[in-house]
Design a protein around this motif. Structure first.
Motif, PDB file in Angstrom:
ATOM      1  N   GLU A   1      -2.875  -2.182  -4.932  1.00 47.40           N
ATOM      2  CA  GLU A   1      -1.721  -1.707  -5.692  1.00 47.40           C
ATOM      3  C   GLU A   1      -1.303  -0.305  -5.271  1.00 47.40           C
ATOM      4  O   GLU A   1      -0.112   0.022  -5.267  1.00 47.40           O
ATOM      5  CB  GLU A   1      -2.042  -1.769  -7.190  1.00 47.40           C
ATOM      6  CG  GLU A   1      -2.092  -3.213  -7.698  1.00 47.40           C
ATOM      7  CD  GLU A   1      -2.493  -3.322  -9.154  1.00 47.40           C
ATOM      8  OE1 GLU A   1      -3.093  -2.354  -9.690  1.00 47.40           O
ATOM      9  OE2 GLU A   1      -2.224  -4.376  -9.760  1.00 47.40           O
ATOM     10  N   ARG A   2      -2.265   0.530  -4.884  1.00 52.48           N
ATOM     11  CA  ARG A   2      -1.912   1.861  -4.389  1.00 52.48           C
ATOM     12  C   ARG A   2      -1.213   1.773  -3.036  1.00 52.48           C
ATOM     13  O   ARG A   2      -0.298   2.548  -2.741  1.00 52.48           O
ATOM     14  CB  ARG A   2      -3.162   2.736  -4.312  1.00 52.48           C
ATOM     15  CG  ARG A   2      -3.600   3.259  -5.686  1.00 52.48           C
ATOM     16  CD  ARG A   2      -4.800   4.170  -5.604  1.00 52.48           C
ATOM     17  NE  ARG A   2      -6.039   3.418  -5.524  1.00 52.48           N
ATOM     18  CZ  ARG A   2      -7.066   3.723  -4.733  1.00 52.48           C
ATOM     19  NH1 ARG A   2      -6.987   4.755  -3.918  1.00 52.48           N
ATOM     20  NH2 ARG A   2      -8.160   2.994  -4.741  1.00 52.48           N
ATOM     21  N   LEU A   3      -1.631   0.818  -2.214  1.00 49.28           N
ATOM     22  CA  LEU A   3      -0.952   0.606  -0.927  1.00 49.28           C
ATOM     23  C   LEU A   3       0.459   0.073  -1.140  1.00 49.28           C
ATOM     24  O   LEU A   3       1.405   0.487  -0.445  1.00 49.28           O
ATOM     25  CB  LEU A   3      -1.758  -0.358  -0.064  1.00 49.28           C
ATOM     26  CG  LEU A   3      -3.082   0.173   0.481  1.00 49.28           C
ATOM     27  CD1 LEU A   3      -3.872  -0.947   1.139  1.00 49.28           C
ATOM     28  CD2 LEU A   3      -2.856   1.304   1.469  1.00 49.28           C
ATOM     29  N   PHE A   4       0.626  -0.835  -2.090  1.00 48.11           N
ATOM     30  CA  PHE A   4       1.965  -1.354  -2.387  1.00 48.11           C
ATOM     31  C   PHE A   4       2.888  -0.221  -2.837  1.00 48.11           C
ATOM     32  O   PHE A   4       4.054  -0.168  -2.451  1.00 48.11           O
ATOM     33  CB  PHE A   4       1.903  -2.413  -3.493  1.00 48.11           C
ATOM     34  CG  PHE A   4       1.013  -3.598  -3.194  1.00 48.11           C
ATOM     35  CD1 PHE A   4       0.781  -4.005  -1.887  1.00 48.11           C
ATOM     36  CD2 PHE A   4       0.417  -4.307  -4.229  1.00 48.11           C
ATOM     37  CE1 PHE A   4      -0.039  -5.098  -1.616  1.00 48.11           C
ATOM     38  CE2 PHE A   4      -0.393  -5.398  -3.963  1.00 48.11           C
ATOM     39  CZ  PHE A   4      -0.619  -5.791  -2.665  1.00 48.11           C
ATOM     40  N   ALA A   5       2.365   0.678  -3.665  1.00 51.09           N
ATOM     41  CA  ALA A   5       3.173   1.777  -4.178  1.00 51.09           C
ATOM     42  C   ALA A   5       3.649   2.700  -3.062  1.00 51.09           C
ATOM     43  O   ALA A   5       4.703   3.336  -3.173  1.00 51.09           O
ATOM     44  CB  ALA A   5       2.383   2.562  -5.221  1.00 51.09           C
ATOM     45  N   PHE A   6       2.881   2.769  -1.975  1.00 53.26           N
ATOM     46  CA  PHE A   6       3.239   3.626  -0.843  1.00 53.26           C
ATOM     47  C   PHE A   6       4.265   2.974   0.088  1.00 53.26           C
ATOM     48  O   PHE A   6       4.918   3.657   0.884  1.00 53.26           O
ATOM     49  CB  PHE A   6       1.981   3.990  -0.044  1.00 53.26           C
ATOM     50  CG  PHE A   6       2.227   4.829   1.176  1.00 53.26           C
ATOM     51  CD1 PHE A   6       2.670   6.139   1.054  1.00 53.26           C
ATOM     52  CD2 PHE A   6       2.033   4.309   2.451  1.00 53.26           C
ATOM     53  CE1 PHE A   6       2.910   6.918   2.180  1.00 53.26           C
ATOM     54  CE2 PHE A   6       2.273   5.081   3.575  1.00 53.26           C
ATOM     55  CZ  PHE A   6       2.707   6.388   3.437  1.00 53.26           C
ATOM     56  N   LEU A   7       4.435   1.654  -0.025  1.00 51.67           N
ATOM     57  CA  LEU A   7       5.288   0.930   0.919  1.00 51.67           C
ATOM     58  C   LEU A   7       6.709   1.487   1.040  1.00 51.67           C
ATOM     59  O   LEU A   7       7.222   1.625   2.162  1.00 51.67           O
ATOM     60  CB  LEU A   7       5.347  -0.549   0.551  1.00 51.67           C
ATOM     61  CG  LEU A   7       4.485  -1.505   1.372  1.00 51.67           C
ATOM     62  CD1 LEU A   7       4.755  -2.940   0.936  1.00 51.67           C
ATOM     63  CD2 LEU A   7       4.726  -1.361   2.855  1.00 51.67           C
ATOM     64  N   PRO A   8       7.409   1.804  -0.047  1.00 50.70           N
ATOM     65  CA  PRO A   8       8.753   2.360   0.105  1.00 50.70           C
ATOM     66  C   PRO A   8       8.769   3.656   0.916  1.00 50.70           C
ATOM     67  O   PRO A   8       9.700   3.900   1.700  1.00 50.70           O
ATOM     68  CB  PRO A   8       9.202   2.597  -1.343  1.00 50.70           C
ATOM     69  CG  PRO A   8       8.432   1.581  -2.130  1.00 50.70           C
ATOM     70  CD  PRO A   8       7.089   1.534  -1.474  1.00 50.70           C
ATOM     71  N   THR A   9       7.726   4.478   0.762  1.00 49.35           N
ATOM     72  CA  THR A   9       7.629   5.704   1.556  1.00 49.35           C
ATOM     73  C   THR A   9       7.358   5.374   3.013  1.00 49.35           C
ATOM     74  O   THR A   9       7.929   5.995   3.921  1.00 49.35           O
ATOM     75  CB  THR A   9       6.521   6.614   0.995  1.00 49.35           C
ATOM     76  OG1 THR A   9       6.819   6.925  -0.369  1.00 49.35           O
ATOM     77  CG2 THR A   9       6.419   7.900   1.787  1.00 49.35           C
ATOM     78  N   ARG A  10       6.501   4.386   3.252  1.00 53.11           N
ATOM     79  CA  ARG A  10       6.210   3.971   4.631  1.00 53.11           C
ATOM     80  C   ARG A  10       7.474   3.457   5.313  1.00 53.11           C
ATOM     81  O   ARG A  10       7.737   3.751   6.497  1.00 53.11           O
ATOM     82  CB  ARG A  10       5.133   2.888   4.612  1.00 53.11           C
ATOM     83  CG  ARG A  10       4.770   2.236   5.932  1.00 53.11           C
ATOM     84  CD  ARG A  10       4.107   3.182   6.916  1.00 53.11           C
ATOM     85  NE  ARG A  10       5.052   3.749   7.848  1.00 53.11           N
ATOM     86  CZ  ARG A  10       4.737   4.425   8.940  1.00 53.11           C
ATOM     87  NH1 ARG A  10       3.468   4.641   9.249  1.00 53.11           N
ATOM     88  NH2 ARG A  10       5.662   4.913   9.735  1.00 53.11           N
ATOM     89  N   ALA A  11       8.287   2.719   4.580  1.00 48.12           N
ATOM     90  CA  ALA A  11       9.549   2.206   5.117  1.00 48.12           C
ATOM     91  C   ALA A  11      10.505   3.359   5.436  1.00 48.12           C
ATOM     92  O   ALA A  11      11.202   3.339   6.462  1.00 48.12           O
ATOM     93  CB  ALA A  11      10.185   1.246   4.123  1.00 48.12           C
ATOM     94  N   GLU A  12      10.526   4.365   4.573  1.00 46.85           N
ATOM     95  CA  GLU A  12      11.394   5.520   4.821  1.00 46.85           C
ATOM     96  C   GLU A  12      10.944   6.286   6.061  1.00 46.85           C
ATOM     97  O   GLU A  12      11.772   6.747   6.856  1.00 46.85           O
ATOM     98  CB  GLU A  12      11.398   6.442   3.599  1.00 46.85           C
ATOM     99  CG  GLU A  12      12.396   7.580   3.712  1.00 46.85           C
ATOM    100  CD  GLU A  12      12.544   8.359   2.426  1.00 46.85           C
ATOM    101  OE1 GLU A  12      13.219   9.405   2.451  1.00 46.85           O
ATOM    102  OE2 GLU A  12      12.002   7.931   1.384  1.00 46.85           O
TER     103      GLU A  12
END
Length: 204
Positions: free
Chosen positions: A178-189
């Motif tokens: 869940e912490r990795l999922f939360a980071f996904l939008p930042t990773r995409a940016e």
């Protein structure tokens, strides 16, 4: 199964529930260069909703509202790409999100097969065709084969999430996921800003 095709946006008043499976089709694999052509969605009820995005289109109010709704979990397979493609097209950040590919990599460390076709076959017992994956998604008229392919990428994600989530819980890795999922939008940016695979900001 029903496949609904819309132009430019989701229809007013469509409620897809608290967890919505989403995928995209683009003109290529670089969201900075290759435009968004199609967004497909499913509530997990066996129906798919496809939204064709016109060349040069920069907004889709109903779709954007869903993407940014904090009460709706957006479910992806390799969400990193889809989130970037939609941010590039519409300028919105998709959240909150859940990614079956990340979940698979965390829990199925005994294999390197984390593609959607393999996961659905192994965990859900569904065999999907990837034949249309590299077809021309910018075409004004999509073939029935393209529509069926696009639908197949979202129709089974809810069942796949349930299977992966149970394994994450069993191995005590759900919190990490869940912490990795939360980071996904930042990773995409970061991808859109140029920090891609060859310029990992975490590298020495």
């Amino acid at each position: 199964m029903a496949v609904h095709l819309y132009q430019s946006d989701l229809p007013d008043g469509l409620n897809l529930g608290p967890v919505v499976a989403i995928d995209t089709e683009t003109m290529g694999l670089d969201p900075r260069r290759d435009r968004l052509c199609l967004v497909q969605l499913s509530s997990g009820d066996g129906n798919a909703h496809l939204v064709q995005i016109a060349r040069g289109q920069t907004n889709a109010p109903n779709l954007e509202r869903l993407l940014t709704d904090p009460a709706v979990l957006k479910l992806f397979h390799f969400g990193r790409f889809d989130i970037a493609a939609m941010k590039q097209a519409f300028g919105v950040t998709t959240a909150p999100v859940w990614c079956t590919k990340i979940a698979s990599k965390l829990i199925r460390t005994y294999t390197d097969r984390h593609g959607l076709k393999y996961l659905l076959n192994d965990l859900v017992g569904v065999d999907i065709s990837k034949q249309q994956q590299t077809s021309d998604w910018g075409s004004a008229v999509l073939s029935d084969a393209q529509k069926d392919y696009a639908a197949s990428d979202v129709l089974y994600l809810h069942k796949l999430k349930a299977e992966l989530e149970s394994r994450l819980i069993r191995e005590d890795r759900l919190d990490l996921a869940e912490r990795l999922f939360a980071f996904l939008p930042t990773r995409a940016e970061l991808d859109l800003l140029g920090w891609d695979q060859t310029a990992d900001i975490y590298q020495h």
